[in-house]
Design a protein around this motif. Structure first.
Motif, PDB file in Angstrom:
ATOM      1  N   LEU A   1       6.562  30.342 -19.002  1.00 49.77           N
ATOM      2  CA  LEU A   1       5.262  30.898 -18.620  1.00 49.77           C
ATOM      3  C   LEU A   1       5.289  31.644 -17.292  1.00 49.77           C
ATOM      4  CD1 LEU A   1       3.017  27.846 -19.619  1.00 49.77           C
ATOM      5  CD2 LEU A   1       3.105  30.075 -20.762  1.00 49.77           C
ATOM      6  N   GLY A   2       6.455  31.713 -16.661  1.00 45.13           N
ATOM      7  CA  GLY A   2       6.541  32.294 -15.318  1.00 45.13           C
ATOM      8  C   GLY A   2       5.989  33.691 -15.195  1.00 45.13           C
ATOM      9  N   ASP A   3       6.177  34.538 -16.208  1.00 46.52           N
ATOM     10  CA  ASP A   3       5.719  35.929 -16.146  1.00 46.52           C
ATOM     11  C   ASP A   3       4.529  36.199 -17.050  1.00 46.52           C
ATOM     12  OD1 ASP A   3       7.768  36.629 -14.336  1.00 46.52           O
ATOM     13  OD2 ASP A   3       9.205  36.873 -15.983  1.00 46.52           O
ATOM     14  N   THR A   4       3.871  35.144 -17.516  1.00 42.07           N
ATOM     15  CA  THR A   4       2.700  35.300 -18.383  1.00 42.07           C
ATOM     16  C   THR A   4       1.464  35.518 -17.522  1.00 42.07           C
ATOM     17  OG1 THR A   4       3.711  33.841 -20.028  1.00 42.07           O
ATOM     18  CG2 THR A   4       1.341  34.207 -20.211  1.00 42.07           C
ATOM     19  N   SER A   5       0.628  36.472 -17.907  1.00 44.58           N
ATOM     20  CA  SER A   5      -0.527  36.828 -17.070  1.00 44.58           C
ATOM     21  C   SER A   5      -1.562  35.713 -16.985  1.00 44.58           C
ATOM     22  CB  SER A   5      -1.179  38.101 -17.616  1.00 44.58           C
ATOM     23  OG  SER A   5      -1.573  37.924 -18.965  1.00 44.58           O
ATOM     24  N   ALA A   6      -1.806  35.016 -18.072  1.00 42.23           N
ATOM     25  CA  ALA A   6      -2.774  33.908 -18.057  1.00 42.23           C
ATOM     26  C   ALA A   6      -2.104  32.685 -18.679  1.00 42.23           C
ATOM     27  CB  ALA A   6      -4.038  34.280 -18.822  1.00 42.23           C
ATOM     28  N   PRO A   7      -1.198  32.053 -17.954  1.00 41.00           N
ATOM     29  CA  PRO A   7      -0.399  30.959 -18.529  1.00 41.00           C
ATOM     30  C   PRO A   7      -1.244  29.768 -18.969  1.00 41.00           C
ATOM     31  CG  PRO A   7      -0.122  31.030 -16.151  1.00 41.00           C
ATOM     32  CD  PRO A   7      -0.883  32.264 -16.523  1.00 41.00           C
ATOM     33  N   SER A   8      -0.891  29.215 -20.111  1.00 39.39           N
ATOM     34  CA  SER A   8      -1.598  28.048 -20.633  1.00 39.39           C
ATOM     35  C   SER A   8      -0.587  27.138 -21.321  1.00 39.39           C
ATOM     36  CB  SER A   8      -2.674  28.482 -21.634  1.00 39.39           C
ATOM     37  OG  SER A   8      -3.270  27.350 -22.247  1.00 39.39           O
ATOM     38  N   LEU A   9      -0.683  25.852 -21.005  1.00 40.62           N
ATOM     39  CA  LEU A   9       0.236  24.865 -21.576  1.00 40.62           C
ATOM     40  C   LEU A   9      -0.576  23.649 -21.991  1.00 40.62           C
ATOM     41  CD1 LEU A   9       3.046  23.743 -22.191  1.00 40.62           C
ATOM     42  CD2 LEU A   9       3.267  23.127 -19.784  1.00 40.62           C
ATOM     43  N   CYS A  10      -0.509  23.314 -23.252  1.00 42.55           N
ATOM     44  CA  CYS A  10      -1.275  22.177 -23.777  1.00 42.55           C
ATOM     45  C   CYS A  10      -0.325  21.078 -24.236  1.00 42.55           C
ATOM     46  CB  CYS A  10      -2.156  22.620 -24.947  1.00 42.55           C
ATOM     47  SG  CYS A  10      -3.190  21.296 -25.623  1.00 42.55           S
ATOM     48  N   LEU A  11      -0.580  19.867 -23.775  1.00 44.74           N
ATOM     49  CA  LEU A  11       0.157  18.692 -24.214  1.00 44.74           C
ATOM     50  C   LEU A  11      -0.725  17.940 -25.198  1.00 44.74           C
ATOM     51  CD1 LEU A  11       1.582  17.481 -20.776  1.00 44.74           C
ATOM     52  CD2 LEU A  11       2.687  18.944 -22.464  1.00 44.74           C
TER      53      LEU A  11
ATOM     54  N   ASN B   1       1.639  29.495 -24.348  1.00 41.12           N
ATOM     55  CA  ASN B   1       1.319  30.853 -24.780  1.00 41.12           C
ATOM     56  C   ASN B   1       2.267  31.865 -24.143  1.00 41.12           C
ATOM     57  OD1 ASN B   1       0.396  30.725 -22.153  1.00 41.12           O
ATOM     58  ND2 ASN B   1      -1.431  31.985 -22.532  1.00 41.12           N
ATOM     59  N   GLY B   2       3.523  31.437 -23.984  1.00 42.45           N
ATOM     60  CA  GLY B   2       4.528  32.293 -23.369  1.00 42.45           C
ATOM     61  C   GLY B   2       5.043  33.363 -24.310  1.00 42.45           C
ATOM     62  N   PRO B   3       6.168  33.983 -23.973  1.00 45.09           N
ATOM     63  CA  PRO B   3       6.685  35.123 -24.738  1.00 45.09           C
ATOM     64  C   PRO B   3       7.251  34.767 -26.103  1.00 45.09           C
ATOM     65  CG  PRO B   3       8.227  34.494 -23.014  1.00 45.09           C
ATOM     66  CD  PRO B   3       6.986  33.690 -22.782  1.00 45.09           C
ATOM     67  N   GLY B   4       7.466  33.480 -26.380  1.00 48.82           N
ATOM     68  CA  GLY B   4       8.037  33.083 -27.662  1.00 48.82           C
ATOM     69  C   GLY B   4       9.552  33.214 -27.681  1.00 48.82           C
ATOM     70  N   ILE B   5      10.136  32.829 -28.794  1.00 43.72           N
ATOM     71  CA  ILE B   5      11.596  32.789 -28.931  1.00 43.72           C
ATOM     72  C   ILE B   5      12.002  33.646 -30.122  1.00 43.72           C
ATOM     73  CG2 ILE B   5      13.603  31.299 -29.245  1.00 43.72           C
ATOM     74  CD1 ILE B   5      11.864  28.974 -28.223  1.00 43.72           C
ATOM     75  N   ALA B   6      13.026  34.449 -29.928  1.00 44.35           N
ATOM     76  CA  ALA B   6      13.523  35.294 -31.008  1.00 44.35           C
ATOM     77  C   ALA B   6      14.032  34.430 -32.160  1.00 44.35           C
ATOM     78  CB  ALA B   6      14.641  36.199 -30.495  1.00 44.35           C
ATOM     79  N   PRO B   7      13.836  34.864 -33.414  1.00 46.16           N
ATOM     80  CA  PRO B   7      14.229  34.055 -34.575  1.00 46.16           C
ATOM     81  C   PRO B   7      15.694  33.649 -34.573  1.00 46.16           C
ATOM     82  CG  PRO B   7      12.860  35.906 -35.265  1.00 46.16           C
ATOM     83  CD  PRO B   7      13.158  36.120 -33.815  1.00 46.16           C
ATOM     84  N   GLU B   8      16.595  34.563 -34.161  1.00 48.21           N
ATOM     85  CA  GLU B   8      18.015  34.238 -34.197  1.00 48.21           C
ATOM     86  C   GLU B   8      18.380  33.164 -33.172  1.00 48.21           C
ATOM     87  OE1 GLU B   8      17.515  37.940 -31.581  1.00 48.21           O
ATOM     88  OE2 GLU B   8      16.701  37.153 -33.472  1.00 48.21           O
ATOM     89  N   ILE B   9      17.626  33.073 -32.087  1.00 45.64           N
ATOM     90  CA  ILE B   9      17.865  32.022 -31.092  1.00 45.64           C
ATOM     91  C   ILE B   9      17.216  30.718 -31.544  1.00 45.64           C
ATOM     92  CG2 ILE B   9      17.373  31.278 -28.727  1.00 45.64           C
ATOM     93  CD1 ILE B   9      17.772  34.125 -27.825  1.00 45.64           C
ATOM     94  N   LYS B  10      15.980  30.816 -32.062  1.00 42.53           N
ATOM     95  CA  LYS B  10      15.277  29.611 -32.507  1.00 42.53           C
ATOM     96  C   LYS B  10      16.060  28.857 -33.583  1.00 42.53           C
ATOM     97  CE  LYS B  10      11.560  29.585 -35.241  1.00 42.53           C
ATOM     98  NZ  LYS B  10      11.716  28.452 -36.187  1.00 42.53           N
ATOM     99  N   ALA B  11      16.711  29.597 -34.479  1.00 38.54           N
ATOM    100  CA  ALA B  11      17.451  28.972 -35.572  1.00 38.54           C
ATOM    101  C   ALA B  11      18.617  28.133 -35.077  1.00 38.54           C
ATOM    102  CB  ALA B  11      17.957  30.052 -36.534  1.00 38.54           C
ATOM    103  N   ARG B  12      19.124  28.439 -33.888  1.00 34.07           N
ATOM    104  CA  ARG B  12      20.303  27.737 -33.368  1.00 34.07           C
ATOM    105  C   ARG B  12      19.971  26.812 -32.201  1.00 34.07           C
ATOM    106  NH1 ARG B  12      23.752  32.386 -31.296  1.00 34.07           N
ATOM    107  NH2 ARG B  12      25.173  30.687 -30.776  1.00 34.07           N
ATOM    108  N   LEU B  13      18.706  26.781 -31.785  1.00 32.36           N
ATOM    109  CA  LEU B  13      18.338  26.150 -30.512  1.00 32.36           C
ATOM    110  C   LEU B  13      18.710  24.675 -30.424  1.00 32.36           C
ATOM    111  CD1 LEU B  13      17.044  27.225 -27.951  1.00 32.36           C
ATOM    112  CD2 LEU B  13      14.824  26.459 -28.809  1.00 32.36           C
TER     113      LEU B  13
END
Length: 377
Positions: free
Chosen positions: A280-290, A305-317
């Protein structure tokens, strides 16, 4: 004295009567390797040689010299992985209660022994032994993982701490007051974060290492630790930078008891929170819900509500050391550690994310016994 045929599991039978020993060995040696002993002291001698392969101890209670109760207590102390069964021909209630309480007896068999009953109980005892071995292996794997993590991070974190102290003390003569304050704040933040990580790693590694496959202090105390408590403690102790704490809200849709290794669950929570805050470091209106969810299955979700993760990275995370923060020193091992810890007690870790739409990481916990068996009273 011993049947030396090697089979997957061995049974040690202790009885001062030779006929009983021979009968027992003949009855079950087709299924198990059988060791026999005629006294408690002889049984300890057998264990000193074959203890690593013996899964179940079956001992008579009444024997000359040390009785079965004394043997059971010693084995419980020195060979806790062995499942212990008591054989008795005496209906002494007080004696049986004492033995069960001090020797941690799995079952009590009455003489005369019936072959089918013995086989039935041994099958249950072997299943208990296998369950303990699986748990022990999981704990050892976690111990190795946390020890590796502590070793790899201890030196650089200590270096960061020293550097932060040096920066904080050296800025006074080189910059104007405003710049001094900014640098001093940054140095203190570096120091606090490094010290927090050092303390966290040391604490959790020590907890798992000292447990040695036994119950943790929290589990042994019988004190329940709930999901809401873990999150509240984390938010109270986490070294937030700037306004990060204001980004976070809690959505408790229920609550549940964290029954397995709450200290390690807290470590996973801390790591996932750190990942989300960094995203969330570079997100304009950062929000984190637990989110805490009790039904249909107990879960804790970390939703940003950050930038998300690319599919090819998420599949191997959760499988490979991949990271979206290589430039900032990330090595991709954190999610693997977290997944391994969750799996060690039957839980799971799931990652749902899409580029531009944020990320949700779900910590799934095993359902409670009452939930799995709703008909149980």
């Amino acid at each position: 004295m011993s049947d030396t045929t090697q089979r997957p599991f061995s049974i040690l039978f202790v009885d001062d009567e030779e006929m009983s020993r021979n009968h027992f060995a003949r009855a079950i040696r087709a299924d198990y390797c059988v060791h026999v002993a005629q006294s408690a002291d002889e049984a300890i001698a057998v264990l000193s040689q074959y203890g690593a392969e013996i899964a179940v101890l079956v001992t008579d209670y009444r024997m000359p010299g040390r009785d079965g109760d004394d043997l059971l207590r010693q084995v419980a102390q020195e060979y806790p992985q062995i499942v212990r069964i008591l054989v008795t021909a005496y209906a002494d209630k007080d004696m049986l209660l004492k033995t069960v309480n001090t020797g941690d007896v799995f079952r009590i068999l009455e003489k005369p022994l019936r072959t089918e009953k013995v086989r039935e109980v041994l099958q249950l005892a072997i299943a208990r032994y296998a369950e303990r071995e699986t748990r022990q292996q999981r704990l050892l794997a976690m111990d190795e993982t946390l020890a590796f993590l502590a070793h790899e991070l201890n030196t650089p974190l200590a270096t960061i701490s020293l550097f932060a102290r040096s920066v904080e003390s050296d800025v006074a003569e080189q910059y104007d007051p405003e710049r001094q304050r900014e640098i001093g704040d940054a140095a203190r933040s570096m120091l606090n974060n490094a010290q927090f990580c050092l303390t966290l790693i040391s604490s959790f590694w020590e907890t798992v290492h000292k447990s040695g496959g036994r119950q943790s202090a929290l589990e042994a105390s019988g004190r329940e630790v709930r999901a809401t408590q873990l999150i509240a403690t984390l938010l109270d102790t986490y070294p937030f930078a700037g306004s990060q704490r204001d980004w976070i809200r809690i959505d408790a849709q229920g609550d549940f008891v964290v029954r397995a290794m709450p200290n390690c669950v807290a470590l996973v929570l801390s790591s996932l929170l750190s990942n989300a805050l960094r995203a969330l470091g570079d997100t304009s209106a950062p929000s984190l819900c637990l989110e805490i969810v009790e039904s249909p299955e107990p879960e804790i979700r970390i939703r940003d509500n950050g930038p998300g993760i690319a599919p090819e990275i998420k599949a191997r995370l959760l499988l490979d050391p991949v990271t979206t923060y290589a430039g900032a020193g990330g090595h991709g091992m954190g999610m693997i550690f977290c997944n391994r810890i969750m799996q060690s007690f039957g839980g799971c870790l799931r990652v749902d994310s899409a580029l531009g739409e944020g990320t949700t990481v779900t910590m799934g916990f095993p359902a409670s016994k009452s939930r799995m068996n709703p008909s149980d009273g």
